[in-house]
Design a protein around this motif. Sequence first.
Motif, PDB file in Angstrom:
ATOM      1  N   THR A  48       0.722  -1.146  -0.128  1.00 37.13           N
ATOM      2  CA  THR A  48      -0.026  -0.114   0.104  1.00 37.13           C
ATOM      3  C   THR A  48       0.930   1.281   0.119  1.00 37.13           C
ATOM      4  O   THR A  48       2.081   1.110   0.249  1.00 37.13           O
ATOM      5  N   THR A  49       0.299   2.362   0.028  1.00 36.83           N
ATOM      6  CA  THR A  49       1.177   3.632  -0.023  1.00 36.83           C
ATOM      7  C   THR A  49       1.798   3.951   1.081  1.00 36.83           C
ATOM      8  O   THR A  49       2.694   4.446   1.042  1.00 36.83           O
ATOM      9  N   SER A  50       1.291   3.295   2.359  1.00 29.10           N
ATOM     10  CA  SER A  50       2.106   3.502   3.463  1.00 29.10           C
ATOM     11  C   SER A  50       3.476   2.445   3.372  1.00 29.10           C
ATOM     12  O   SER A  50       4.139   2.847   4.274  1.00 29.10           O
TER      13      SER A  50
ATOM     14  N   ILE B 209       5.587   2.775   1.083  1.00 27.41           N
ATOM     15  CA  ILE B 209       6.567   3.662  -0.042  1.00 27.41           C
ATOM     16  C   ILE B 209       7.952   3.883   0.912  1.00 27.41           C
ATOM     17  O   ILE B 209       8.711   3.791   0.443  1.00 27.41           O
TER      18      ILE B 209
ATOM     19  N   LYS C   1       7.120   9.894  -5.594  1.00 30.38           N
ATOM     20  CA  LYS C   1       6.056  10.398  -6.545  1.00 30.38           C
ATOM     21  C   LYS C   1       5.524   9.273  -7.512  1.00 30.38           C
ATOM     22  O   LYS C   1       4.443   8.787  -7.898  1.00 30.38           O
TER      23      LYS C   1
ATOM     24  N   HIS D 240       3.989   6.174  -5.836  1.00 28.36           N
ATOM     25  CA  HIS D 240       2.705   6.640  -5.565  1.00 28.36           C
ATOM     26  C   HIS D 240       1.858   6.640  -6.635  1.00 28.36           C
ATOM     27  O   HIS D 240       0.695   6.100  -6.370  1.00 28.36           O
TER      28      HIS D 240
ATOM     29  N   LEU E 242       0.988   2.870  -7.385  1.00 27.83           N
ATOM     30  CA  LEU E 242       0.034   2.364  -6.082  1.00 27.83           C
ATOM     31  C   LEU E 242      -1.417   3.048  -6.104  1.00 27.83           C
ATOM     32  O   LEU E 242      -2.174   2.269  -5.512  1.00 27.83           O
ATOM     33  N   SER E 243      -1.417   4.002  -6.762  1.00 25.72           N
ATOM     34  CA  SER E 243      -2.726   4.672  -6.834  1.00 25.72           C
ATOM     35  C   SER E 243      -3.683   4.308  -8.044  1.00 25.72           C
ATOM     36  O   SER E 243      -4.839   4.937  -8.162  1.00 25.72           O
TER      37      SER E 243
END
Length: 92
Positions: free
Chosen positions: A2-4, A6, A32, A35, A38-39
């Motif tokens: 997840t973004t956590s 990164i 970036k 992210h 992952l987005s």
Amino acid sequence: MTTSDIKVILPLYVSYYNEQENNCWTGEAAGKRIHQILSTEDYFSLILEKDDRTLGFAMGYFKQYDDIIGYTLEEIIIAYEYQNQCIGSTVL
């Protein structure tokens, strides 16, 4: 992943591309990029860990076509010291 996560893979990303590929990624630019992946809708990414050490990671996303779903692998990075041990091949 997840973004956590990164913050976990960011040092490996920057280190690999700057030291092995002779690029000039900053932490901000790499963060970036990670992210963004992952987005993406329908992303599927994973981190490879062993004994609290990050060995590598893979990131990508699923794409819908008219009659099939494909997977686009955007990044696969294995830490330099763990390369040539079939880890990347196993992930694929």
